[in-house]
Every structure is written in C-alpha cells, then in structure tokens.
Design a protein around this motif. Sequence first.
Motif, PDB file in Angstrom:
ATOM      1  N   TYR A 267       4.984  -1.726   7.046  1.00  0.00           N
ATOM      2  CA  TYR A 267       5.573  -2.450   5.897  1.00  0.00           C
ATOM      3  C   TYR A 267       4.819  -3.661   5.652  1.00  0.00           C
ATOM      4  O   TYR A 267       5.464  -4.464   4.911  1.00  0.00           O
ATOM      5  N   VAL A 268       3.463  -3.880   5.791  1.00  0.00           N
ATOM      6  CA  VAL A 268       2.883  -4.992   5.441  1.00  0.00           C
ATOM      7  C   VAL A 268       1.637  -4.607   4.532  1.00  0.00           C
ATOM      8  O   VAL A 268       0.975  -3.565   4.799  1.00  0.00           O
ATOM      9  N   SER A 269       1.549  -5.449   3.409  1.00  0.00           N
ATOM     10  CA  SER A 269       0.640  -5.134   2.494  1.00  0.00           C
ATOM     11  C   SER A 269       0.281  -6.385   1.877  1.00  0.00           C
ATOM     12  O   SER A 269       1.224  -7.142   1.510  1.00  0.00           O
ATOM     13  N   ASP A 270      -0.876  -6.502   1.069  1.00  0.00           N
ATOM     14  CA  ASP A 270      -0.976  -7.709  -0.069  1.00  0.00           C
ATOM     15  C   ASP A 270      -0.375  -7.317  -1.114  1.00  0.00           C
ATOM     16  O   ASP A 270       0.249  -6.290  -1.204  1.00  0.00           O
ATOM     17  N   GLU A 271      -0.766  -8.441  -2.109  1.00  0.00           N
ATOM     18  CA  GLU A 271      -0.178  -8.281  -3.305  1.00  0.00           C
ATOM     19  C   GLU A 271      -0.588  -6.929  -4.355  1.00  0.00           C
ATOM     20  O   GLU A 271      -0.109  -6.483  -5.294  1.00  0.00           O
ATOM     21  N   LYS A 272      -1.711  -6.429  -3.646  1.00  0.00           N
ATOM     22  CA  LYS A 272      -2.199  -5.158  -4.636  1.00  0.00           C
ATOM     23  C   LYS A 272      -1.568  -3.967  -3.939  1.00  0.00           C
ATOM     24  O   LYS A 272      -1.836  -2.981  -4.336  1.00  0.00           O
ATOM     25  N   GLY A 273      -0.979  -4.060  -2.663  1.00  0.00           N
ATOM     26  CA  GLY A 273      -0.487  -2.904  -2.023  1.00  0.00           C
ATOM     27  C   GLY A 273      -1.535  -2.371  -1.172  1.00  0.00           C
ATOM     28  O   GLY A 273      -1.266  -1.365  -0.510  1.00  0.00           O
ATOM     29  N   CYS A 274      -2.569  -3.113  -0.606  1.00  0.00           N
ATOM     30  CA  CYS A 274      -3.584  -2.874   0.160  1.00  0.00           C
ATOM     31  C   CYS A 274      -3.101  -3.281   1.622  1.00  0.00           C
ATOM     32  O   CYS A 274      -2.382  -4.294   1.760  1.00  0.00           O
ATOM     33  N   PRO A 275      -3.442  -2.678   2.699  1.00  0.00           N
ATOM     34  CA  PRO A 275      -3.459  -2.949   4.173  1.00  0.00           C
ATOM     35  C   PRO A 275      -3.912  -4.483   4.296  1.00  0.00           C
ATOM     36  O   PRO A 275      -5.186  -4.966   3.813  1.00  0.00           O
TER      37      PRO A 275
ATOM     38  N   SER B 195      -2.057  11.160  12.566  1.00  0.00           N
ATOM     39  CA  SER B 195      -1.290  11.474  13.733  1.00  0.00           C
ATOM     40  C   SER B 195      -1.125  10.356  14.702  1.00  0.00           C
ATOM     41  O   SER B 195      -1.719   9.563  14.708  1.00  0.00           O
ATOM     42  N   GLY B 196      -0.014  10.649  15.305  1.00  0.00           N
ATOM     43  CA  GLY B 196       0.429   9.552  16.347  1.00  0.00           C
ATOM     44  C   GLY B 196       1.132   8.351  15.901  1.00  0.00           C
ATOM     45  O   GLY B 196       1.341   7.638  17.057  1.00  0.00           O
ATOM     46  N   PHE B 197       1.465   8.282  14.822  1.00  0.00           N
ATOM     47  CA  PHE B 197       2.197   7.002  14.125  1.00  0.00           C
ATOM     48  C   PHE B 197       2.796   7.380  13.042  1.00  0.00           C
ATOM     49  O   PHE B 197       2.532   8.267  12.301  1.00  0.00           O
ATOM     50  N   ALA B 198       4.018   6.534  12.476  1.00  0.00           N
ATOM     51  CA  ALA B 198       4.701   6.935  11.451  1.00  0.00           C
ATOM     52  C   ALA B 198       3.795   6.482  10.303  1.00  0.00           C
ATOM     53  O   ALA B 198       4.214   5.399   9.729  1.00  0.00           O
ATOM     54  N   PHE B 199       3.002   7.518   9.756  1.00  0.00           N
ATOM     55  CA  PHE B 199       1.974   6.904   8.553  1.00  0.00           C
ATOM     56  C   PHE B 199       2.658   6.616   7.204  1.00  0.00           C
ATOM     57  O   PHE B 199       2.075   5.583   6.575  1.00  0.00           O
ATOM     58  N   ASP B 200       3.829   6.872   7.285  1.00  0.00           N
ATOM     59  CA  ASP B 200       4.719   6.704   5.873  1.00  0.00           C
ATOM     60  C   ASP B 200       5.121   5.134   5.754  1.00  0.00           C
ATOM     61  O   ASP B 200       5.449   4.776   4.734  1.00  0.00           O
ATOM     62  N   TYR B 201       5.034   4.633   6.926  1.00  0.00           N
ATOM     63  CA  TYR B 201       5.603   3.154   7.009  1.00  0.00           C
ATOM     64  C   TYR B 201       4.377   2.120   6.558  1.00  0.00           C
ATOM     65  O   TYR B 201       4.561   1.089   6.703  1.00  0.00           O
ATOM     66  N   TYR B 202       2.990   2.656   6.301  1.00  0.00           N
ATOM     67  CA  TYR B 202       1.908   1.884   6.153  1.00  0.00           C
ATOM     68  C   TYR B 202       1.181   1.911   5.025  1.00  0.00           C
ATOM     69  O   TYR B 202       1.041   2.936   4.424  1.00  0.00           O
ATOM     70  N   ALA B 203       0.816   0.955   4.471  1.00  0.00           N
ATOM     71  CA  ALA B 203      -0.076   0.872   3.331  1.00  0.00           C
ATOM     72  C   ALA B 203      -1.412   1.513   3.901  1.00  0.00           C
ATOM     73  O   ALA B 203      -1.916   1.366   4.955  1.00  0.00           O
TER      74      ALA B 203
ATOM     75  N   SER C 221       0.954   1.431  -1.231  1.00  0.00           N
ATOM     76  CA  SER C 221       1.442   0.701  -0.384  1.00  0.00           C
ATOM     77  C   SER C 221       2.652   1.653   0.327  1.00  0.00           C
ATOM     78  O   SER C 221       2.829   3.081  -0.349  1.00  0.00           O
ATOM     79  N   SER C 222       3.363   1.068   1.218  1.00  0.00           N
ATOM     80  CA  SER C 222       4.583   2.028   1.836  1.00  0.00           C
ATOM     81  C   SER C 222       5.735   1.814   0.804  1.00  0.00           C
ATOM     82  O   SER C 222       5.477   0.810   0.186  1.00  0.00           O
ATOM     83  N   GLY C 223       6.843   2.511   0.809  1.00  0.00           N
ATOM     84  CA  GLY C 223       7.926   1.997   0.133  1.00  0.00           C
ATOM     85  C   GLY C 223       7.858   2.120  -1.301  1.00  0.00           C
ATOM     86  O   GLY C 223       8.212   3.136  -1.824  1.00  0.00           O
TER      87      GLY C 223
ATOM     88  N   LEU D 263       5.303   2.125  -3.194  1.00  0.00           N
ATOM     89  CA  LEU D 263       4.246   3.058  -3.635  1.00  0.00           C
ATOM     90  C   LEU D 263       3.480   2.282  -4.767  1.00  0.00           C
ATOM     91  O   LEU D 263       2.900   2.907  -5.780  1.00  0.00           O
ATOM     92  N   ARG D 264       3.292   0.947  -4.446  1.00  0.00           N
ATOM     93  CA  ARG D 264       2.198   0.292  -5.413  1.00  0.00           C
ATOM     94  C   ARG D 264       0.678   0.742  -5.109  1.00  0.00           C
ATOM     95  O   ARG D 264       0.372   1.241  -4.091  1.00  0.00           O
ATOM     96  N   THR D 265       0.190   0.915  -6.177  1.00  0.00           N
ATOM     97  CA  THR D 265      -1.206   1.324  -6.274  1.00  0.00           C
ATOM     98  C   THR D 265      -2.237   0.357  -6.829  1.00  0.00           C
ATOM     99  O   THR D 265      -1.950  -0.353  -7.630  1.00  0.00           O
ATOM    100  N   TYR D 266      -3.550   0.409  -6.266  1.00  0.00           N
ATOM    101  CA  TYR D 266      -4.755  -0.692  -6.882  1.00  0.00           C
ATOM    102  C   TYR D 266      -5.936   0.391  -6.930  1.00  0.00           C
ATOM    103  O   TYR D 266      -6.067   1.091  -5.796  1.00  0.00           O
ATOM    104  N   TYR D 267      -6.520  -0.018  -7.815  1.00  0.00           N
ATOM    105  CA  TYR D 267      -8.030   0.532  -8.027  1.00  0.00           C
ATOM    106  C   TYR D 267      -8.898  -0.548  -8.274  1.00  0.00           C
ATOM    107  O   TYR D 267      -8.590  -1.374  -9.329  1.00  0.00           O
ATOM    108  N   VAL D 268     -10.106  -0.214  -7.783  1.00  0.00           N
ATOM    109  CA  VAL D 268     -11.262  -0.984  -8.128  1.00  0.00           C
ATOM    110  C   VAL D 268     -11.458  -0.714  -9.779  1.00  0.00           C
ATOM    111  O   VAL D 268     -11.437   0.387 -10.066  1.00  0.00           O
ATOM    112  N   ASP D 269     -12.038  -1.584 -10.523  1.00  0.00           N
ATOM    113  CA  ASP D 269     -12.201  -1.493 -11.817  1.00  0.00           C
ATOM    114  C   ASP D 269     -13.000  -0.246 -12.013  1.00  0.00           C
ATOM    115  O   ASP D 269     -12.916   0.494 -13.111  1.00  0.00           O
ATOM    116  N   SER D 270     -14.409  -0.100 -11.363  1.00  0.00           N
ATOM    117  CA  SER D 270     -15.131   1.065 -11.459  1.00  0.00           C
ATOM    118  C   SER D 270     -14.465   2.360 -11.451  1.00  0.00           C
ATOM    119  O   SER D 270     -15.371   3.179 -11.909  1.00  0.00           O
TER     120      SER D 270
END
Length: 127
Positions: free
Chosen positions: A103-111, A25-33, A52-54, A56-63
């Motif tokens: 609109y900022v994320s790393d190569e995995k799609g993480c903040p 709440s309080g900010f445009a969540f959909d724009y953020y990883a 990620s935003s946009g 929708l890249r996803t990342y999962y730890v191996d476990s």
Amino acid sequence: QEQLVESGGDSVQAGESLRLSCTASGFAFDYYAVAWFRQAPGAEREVVSCISSGDLRTYYVDSVKGRFSISRDPATSTVFLQMNNLEREDTGLYYCATDKLPYVSDEKGCPSPASRWGQGTQVTVSS
C-alpha cells in the motif's frame, strides 16, 4: 520465497510490439505498487512505467507515452507492460520491482523505494 520473474523480452524490428510480464510468488502482489525499469548499455537505469495498488494509478515516462500500457491481473499475480511501436531507443534490460511494504507508493503510483527486483528480461529493437 518472495520472487519476481520477468518474461516476454525478445529481439524485434522497430515498429513491432512486445508484451512483458512480471509474475510474483511468495507474497500478496496485488497489494504492492509495481514499476518497470529499463537499463540500456552504458546508461543509467530509468523508470519506464508504474502502477499502484488499489486505485491503479499509472505513470509513464514521456518517451513511452502513447506507446506503452501497464496493467495488472490479480488472478495471476502478474503485471503486464504492453509495448507498441517499439523504437531502437527502447532497447535495454527491463526489470520489474516493488517496495517491501504494501500500500505504499509515491505521487506517481510508483514503489517508493523500489527494493525488490526481478532478474530482468532483454528487449532489443533494431531498425
């Protein structure tokens, strides 16, 4: 006021499922990883999954690959973490987090970095 609120944590038996929610709440969540982290007792906090935003890249730890699934619903400003076939090792306090910049994320799609956090929701898995 910008806020992230996690919910859905519970005490379950191994093999069961939970769905965690992170509602903003309080900010445009959909724009953020968004990332889900967890911290087990006596352990360091680790990233579990990201979306990620946009694109929708996803990342999962191996476990958790093949057991957890992350998704987001822009209509409700919510990111979900579906956790299936839970194991004792999944026990921990689960947090969601975003960056302070859109609109900022790393190569995995993480903040990058994760700098805005919720208060956490506890997941306890017993066997």
